[in-house]
Scaffold this motif. Structure first.
Motif, PDB file in Angstrom:
ATOM      1  N   LEU A  95       0.829  -1.203   0.000  1.00 32.63           N
ATOM      2  CA  LEU A  95       0.000   0.000   0.000  1.00 32.63           C
ATOM      3  C   LEU A  95       0.868   1.259   0.000  1.00 32.63           C
ATOM      4  CD1 LEU A  95      -2.974  -0.800   2.421  1.00 32.63           C
ATOM      5  CD2 LEU A  95      -3.041  -0.539  -0.050  1.00 32.63           C
ATOM      6  N   SER A  96       1.996   1.216   0.695  1.00 34.71           N
ATOM      7  CA  SER A  96       2.900   2.364   0.705  1.00 34.71           C
ATOM      8  C   SER A  96       3.392   2.656  -0.709  1.00 34.71           C
ATOM      9  CB  SER A  96       4.085   2.096   1.630  1.00 34.71           C
ATOM     10  OG  SER A  96       3.660   1.938   2.971  1.00 34.71           O
ATOM     11  N   MET A  97       3.723   1.599  -1.438  1.00 38.26           N
ATOM     12  CA  MET A  97       4.191   1.761  -2.804  1.00 38.26           C
ATOM     13  C   MET A  97       3.098   2.355  -3.682  1.00 38.26           C
ATOM     14  SD  MET A  97       5.896  -1.110  -5.261  1.00 38.26           S
ATOM     15  CE  MET A  97       4.427  -2.134  -5.159  1.00 38.26           C
ATOM     16  N   GLN A  98       1.864   1.865  -3.512  1.00 41.78           N
ATOM     17  CA  GLN A  98       0.759   2.397  -4.306  1.00 41.78           C
ATOM     18  C   GLN A  98       0.493   3.858  -3.972  1.00 41.78           C
ATOM     19  OE1 GLN A  98      -2.750  -0.019  -4.075  1.00 41.78           O
ATOM     20  NE2 GLN A  98      -1.731  -1.859  -4.825  1.00 41.78           N
ATOM     21  N   ALA A  99       0.783   4.245  -2.733  1.00 41.23           N
ATOM     22  CA  ALA A  99       0.605   5.647  -2.329  1.00 41.23           C
ATOM     23  C   ALA A  99       1.748   6.521  -2.816  1.00 41.23           C
ATOM     24  CB  ALA A  99       0.481   5.738  -0.808  1.00 41.23           C
ATOM     25  N   GLY A 100       2.758   5.905  -3.428  1.00 39.57           N
ATOM     26  CA  GLY A 100       3.868   6.670  -3.991  1.00 39.57           C
ATOM     27  C   GLY A 100       5.089   6.751  -3.111  1.00 39.57           C
ATOM     28  N   ALA A 101       5.209   5.862  -2.108  1.00 47.90           N
ATOM     29  CA  ALA A 101       6.336   5.937  -1.178  1.00 47.90           C
ATOM     30  C   ALA A 101       7.654   5.723  -1.897  1.00 47.90           C
ATOM     31  CB  ALA A 101       6.173   4.915  -0.060  1.00 47.90           C
ATOM     32  N   ARG A 102       8.577   6.627  -1.666  1.00 41.66           N
ATOM     33  CA  ARG A 102       9.925   6.476  -2.202  1.00 41.66           C
ATOM     34  C   ARG A 102      10.740   5.513  -1.351  1.00 41.66           C
ATOM     35  NH1 ARG A 102      13.776   9.633  -4.917  1.00 41.66           N
ATOM     36  NH2 ARG A 102      12.003  10.367  -6.122  1.00 41.66           N
ATOM     37  N   ASP A 103      10.522   5.560  -0.042  1.00 44.42           N
ATOM     38  CA  ASP A 103      11.252   4.688   0.884  1.00 44.42           C
ATOM     39  C   ASP A 103      10.330   4.203   1.979  1.00 44.42           C
ATOM     40  OD1 ASP A 103      13.921   3.963   0.363  1.00 44.42           O
ATOM     41  OD2 ASP A 103      14.604   6.011   0.714  1.00 44.42           O
ATOM     42  N   TYR A 104      10.695   3.054   2.535  1.00 42.79           N
ATOM     43  CA  TYR A 104       9.926   2.459   3.633  1.00 42.79           C
ATOM     44  C   TYR A 104      10.924   2.042   4.713  1.00 42.79           C
ATOM     45  CZ  TYR A 104       6.731  -0.647   6.147  1.00 42.79           C
ATOM     46  OH  TYR A 104       5.957  -1.242   7.105  1.00 42.79           O
ATOM     47  N   PHE A 105      10.734   2.561   5.927  1.00 47.26           N
ATOM     48  CA  PHE A 105      11.619   2.254   7.044  1.00 47.26           C
ATOM     49  C   PHE A 105      10.806   1.663   8.194  1.00 47.26           C
ATOM     50  CE2 PHE A 105      13.549   5.829   4.780  1.00 47.26           C
ATOM     51  CZ  PHE A 105      14.833   5.350   4.569  1.00 47.26           C
ATOM     52  N   THR A 106      11.483   0.900   9.044  1.00 49.52           N
ATOM     53  CA  THR A 106      10.835   0.337  10.228  1.00 49.52           C
ATOM     54  C   THR A 106      11.498   0.887  11.486  1.00 49.52           C
ATOM     55  OG1 THR A 106      12.303  -1.586  10.200  1.00 49.52           O
ATOM     56  CG2 THR A 106      10.219  -1.793   9.020  1.00 49.52           C
ATOM     57  N   PHE A 107      10.786   0.760  12.599  1.00 57.89           N
ATOM     58  CA  PHE A 107      11.346   1.181  13.876  1.00 57.89           C
ATOM     59  C   PHE A 107      12.475   0.239  14.288  1.00 57.89           C
ATOM     60  CE2 PHE A 107       6.962   2.863  14.121  1.00 57.89           C
ATOM     61  CZ  PHE A 107       7.254   4.192  14.372  1.00 57.89           C
ATOM     62  N   PRO A 108      13.462   0.738  15.031  1.00 60.96           N
ATOM     63  CA  PRO A 108      13.631   2.101  15.530  1.00 60.96           C
ATOM     64  C   PRO A 108      14.048   3.054  14.405  1.00 60.96           C
ATOM     65  CG  PRO A 108      15.532   0.786  16.118  1.00 60.96           C
ATOM     66  CD  PRO A 108      14.551  -0.166  15.515  1.00 60.96           C
ATOM     67  N   ILE A 109      13.661   4.311  14.516  1.00 56.06           N
ATOM     68  CA  ILE A 109      13.918   5.297  13.469  1.00 56.06           C
ATOM     69  C   ILE A 109      15.398   5.677  13.460  1.00 56.06           C
ATOM     70  CG2 ILE A 109      13.427   7.642  12.689  1.00 56.06           C
ATOM     71  CD1 ILE A 109      10.640   7.345  13.907  1.00 56.06           C
ATOM     72  N   ASN A 110      15.977   5.605  12.263  1.00 52.89           N
ATOM     73  CA  ASN A 110      17.358   6.031  12.070  1.00 52.89           C
ATOM     74  C   ASN A 110      17.319   7.362  11.314  1.00 52.89           C
ATOM     75  OD1 ASN A 110      19.986   6.427  10.877  1.00 52.89           O
ATOM     76  ND2 ASN A 110      20.450   4.291  11.361  1.00 52.89           N
ATOM     77  N   THR A 111      17.591   8.448  12.023  1.00 54.59           N
ATOM     78  CA  THR A 111      17.472   9.781  11.425  1.00 54.59           C
ATOM     79  C   THR A 111      18.397   9.945  10.226  1.00 54.59           C
ATOM     80  OG1 THR A 111      16.928  10.704  13.597  1.00 54.59           O
ATOM     81  CG2 THR A 111      17.610  12.256  11.896  1.00 54.59           C
ATOM     82  N   SER A 112      19.589   9.367  10.293  1.00 62.17           N
ATOM     83  CA  SER A 112      20.548   9.485   9.191  1.00 62.17           C
ATOM     84  C   SER A 112      19.991   8.865   7.919  1.00 62.17           C
ATOM     85  CB  SER A 112      21.866   8.816   9.584  1.00 62.17           C
ATOM     86  OG  SER A 112      22.777   8.850   8.500  1.00 62.17           O
ATOM     87  N   ASP A 113      19.352   7.701   8.029  1.00 66.10           N
ATOM     88  CA  ASP A 113      18.756   7.052   6.857  1.00 66.10           C
ATOM     89  C   ASP A 113      17.625   7.888   6.272  1.00 66.10           C
ATOM     90  OD1 ASP A 113      20.511   4.961   7.100  1.00 66.10           O
ATOM     91  OD2 ASP A 113      19.089   3.620   8.095  1.00 66.10           O
ATOM     92  N   ILE A 114      16.815   8.470   7.147  1.00 67.61           N
ATOM     93  CA  ILE A 114      15.709   9.317   6.677  1.00 67.61           C
ATOM     94  C   ILE A 114      16.251  10.527   5.927  1.00 67.61           C
ATOM     95  CG2 ILE A 114      13.665  10.622   7.355  1.00 67.61           C
ATOM     96  CD1 ILE A 114      13.386   7.676   7.937  1.00 67.61           C
ATOM     97  N   LEU A 115      17.298  11.150   6.463  1.00 65.21           N
ATOM     98  CA  LEU A 115      17.887  12.323   5.812  1.00 65.21           C
ATOM     99  C   LEU A 115      18.481  11.956   4.447  1.00 65.21           C
ATOM    100  CD1 LEU A 115      19.640  14.261   8.717  1.00 65.21           C
ATOM    101  CD2 LEU A 115      17.869  15.149   7.184  1.00 65.21           C
ATOM    102  N   THR A 116      19.127  10.809   4.366  1.00 67.99           N
ATOM    103  CA  THR A 116      19.687  10.373   3.089  1.00 67.99           C
ATOM    104  C   THR A 116      18.592  10.208   2.049  1.00 67.99           C
ATOM    105  OG1 THR A 116      21.535   9.238   4.166  1.00 67.99           O
ATOM    106  CG2 THR A 116      20.982   8.548   1.924  1.00 67.99           C
ATOM    107  N   SER A 117      17.481   9.622   2.458  1.00 67.78           N
ATOM    108  CA  SER A 117      16.357   9.446   1.549  1.00 67.78           C
ATOM    109  C   SER A 117      15.797  10.788   1.101  1.00 67.78           C
ATOM    110  CB  SER A 117      15.265   8.608   2.235  1.00 67.78           C
ATOM    111  OG  SER A 117      14.155   8.459   1.387  1.00 67.78           O
ATOM    112  N   ILE A 118      15.648  11.716   2.043  1.00 70.74           N
ATOM    113  CA  ILE A 118      15.117  13.045   1.718  1.00 70.74           C
ATOM    114  C   ILE A 118      16.038  13.769   0.741  1.00 70.74           C
ATOM    115  CG2 ILE A 118      14.671  15.334   2.677  1.00 70.74           C
ATOM    116  CD1 ILE A 118      13.535  13.962   5.161  1.00 70.74           C
ATOM    117  N   GLU A 119      17.336  13.640   0.930  1.00 71.53           N
ATOM    118  CA  GLU A 119      18.285  14.308   0.033  1.00 71.53           C
ATOM    119  C   GLU A 119      18.177  13.768  -1.393  1.00 71.53           C
ATOM    120  OE1 GLU A 119      21.926  13.626   2.064  1.00 71.53           O
ATOM    121  OE2 GLU A 119      21.743  15.397   3.353  1.00 71.53           O
ATOM    122  N   LYS A 120      17.959  12.453  -1.522  1.00 70.49           N
ATOM    123  CA  LYS A 120      17.781  11.870  -2.855  1.00 70.49           C
ATOM    124  C   LYS A 120      16.501  12.391  -3.507  1.00 70.49           C
ATOM    125  CE  LYS A 120      20.320   7.573  -1.994  1.00 70.49           C
ATOM    126  NZ  LYS A 120      20.203   6.091  -1.853  1.00 70.49           N
TER     127      LYS A 120
END
Length: 393
Positions: A95-120
């Protein structure tokens, strides 16, 4: 100086939202909006302030409702999406993919990974996604086994690896396609599902259906274990899918099955180049003539969009290259190099990577150089009007 990127971090889990948003706000380009949902609405964008270009959704126990609300929005109105879920749930990821998700992460949240995805994602935003001069090439056999899959896969690889272009390679044989084998890949997602949901996809969701090769080629193919009849996919579905591909990629190549049906006809309608692959035999020439007649007369596609490619050229064959050109039209040739080509196919390593100096590789490069000329503007629309006449649709 690059402009700032508005990002919304939203979800029902207050602690997670309140922890992630301040960490992301330290990035100099990001304008972070923090929003904890506490009312009865399941739309992550309900009453949002402004129009975020990137949405980071921390999914709650109502993730189905939240994602379906995003899916229900027109693709053009959805921000780029990153989803953080509580588990690697297959349905949540789908469903995330159908909603257009570029990335999918699971807990615990890794802020560095989220930032890398946002930069891309920011790179794509800076490219002004949605404007494109993408071109489309179809490759098909005049007779079974002529080598269209070899040609299509190697052309796509050259355009990506040598030229650095964004390339999509589509295996439109939804039942027996073998393009993934030429890259030693197994499809991660099903092309059939992408075609069936094309009206709800945007560029990000489209890329989620691709299987990426190291060269940069994005491969779209049916899952080998999901055997389906093709009747559920219409020419209109394929047309919407191809329109989106042409907005997302510089070059789109399609390996067509050896048949003229509504899907093949629609693909040819969009094609700048149509490569008809054959070998030096009377049977190949006979079937090529039939295909050329259908393509140019019944589908009214201009002859100058069509190119003849002789695969496994053999100077000793009784049917010569001159014979083929005289019977059909001037032909391009790919040398017969059985040993190297067989090794390339068996290893799943394209020729340009494995044997860059081979004569057949250089011929493929020459063929790739001609890909991308502007389409004949008389073709689009006219073919669509003839489909119902030919196929009864």
């Amino acid at each position: 100086m690059k402009r700032s990127i508005p990002v919304m971090v939203t979800g029902r889990i207050r602690e997670a939202v309140s922890s992630l948003a301040p960490a992301l706000s330290e990035h100099p380009r990001l304008e972070i909006q923090e929003r904890v949902v506490s009312n009865g609405h399941v739309d992550p964008l309900h009453n949002a302030t402004g129009s975020p270009e990137i949405l980071v959704l921390i999914a709650s126990e109502l993730w189905r409702e939240e994602l379906n609300m995003l899916i229900s929005r027109p693709a053009s109105e959805r921000p780029e999406l990153i989803v953080i879920g509580s588990s690697a749930d297959a349905e949540m990821m789908r469903l995330s993919m159908q909603a257009g998700a570029r990335d999918y992460f699971t807990f615990p949240i890794n802020t560095s990974d989220i930032l890398t995805s946002i930069e891309k994602i920011a790179v794509d935003i800076d490219r002004n996604r949605g404007t494109s001069s993408g071109t489309l090439t179809t490759v098909t056999n005049s007779k079974g086994g002529a080598g269209s899959s070899f040609v299509a896969s190697n052309l796509a690889h050259i355009l990506a690896a040598r030229d650095g272009l964004r390339v999509a390679l589509i295996d439109l044989d939804l039942q027996f396609g073998d393009i993934p084998l030429y890259f030693d890949l197994a499809p991660r997602q099903d092309l059939y599902e992408a075609l069936a949901t094309a009206d709800r996809l945007d560029t990000t969701a489209l890329r989620g259906f691709a299987t990426a090769h190291g060269s940069g080629v994005h491969l779209f193919a049916a899952m080998p274990d999901n055997f389906r009849l093709t009747g559920g996919i219409s020419a209109e579905d394929l047309g919407r899918f191809l329109e989106l591909c042409l907005k997302t990629y510089d070059r789109v190549l399609i390996d067509l099955p050896r048949q003229i049906d509504p899907l093949a006809a629609r693909a040819m309608e969009y094609a700048n180049n149509i490569f008809l692959v054959l070998q030096q035999s009377v049977a190949h020439i006979r079937d090529a003539k039939r295909l050329i007649y259908i393509i140019t007369r019944e589908l009214a596609i201009p002859d100058n969009n069509l190119e003849i490619v002789i695969n496994r050229q053999d100077d000793r064959a009784s049917v010569t290259v001159k014979d083929v050109s005289a019977a059909l039209k001037e032909a391009r040739t790919l040398q017969n190099d059985f040993k190297r080509v067989s090794e390339s196919v068996n290893l799943g390593t394209p020729m340009y990577e494995l044997f860059p100096k081979a004569a057949v590789t250089r011929s493929l490069e020459s063929l790739a150089d001609g890909i991308g000329r502007k389409p004949d503007q008389t073709t689009r629309g006219f073919v669509g009007n003839t489909l119902s006449h030919i196929f009864g649709r």
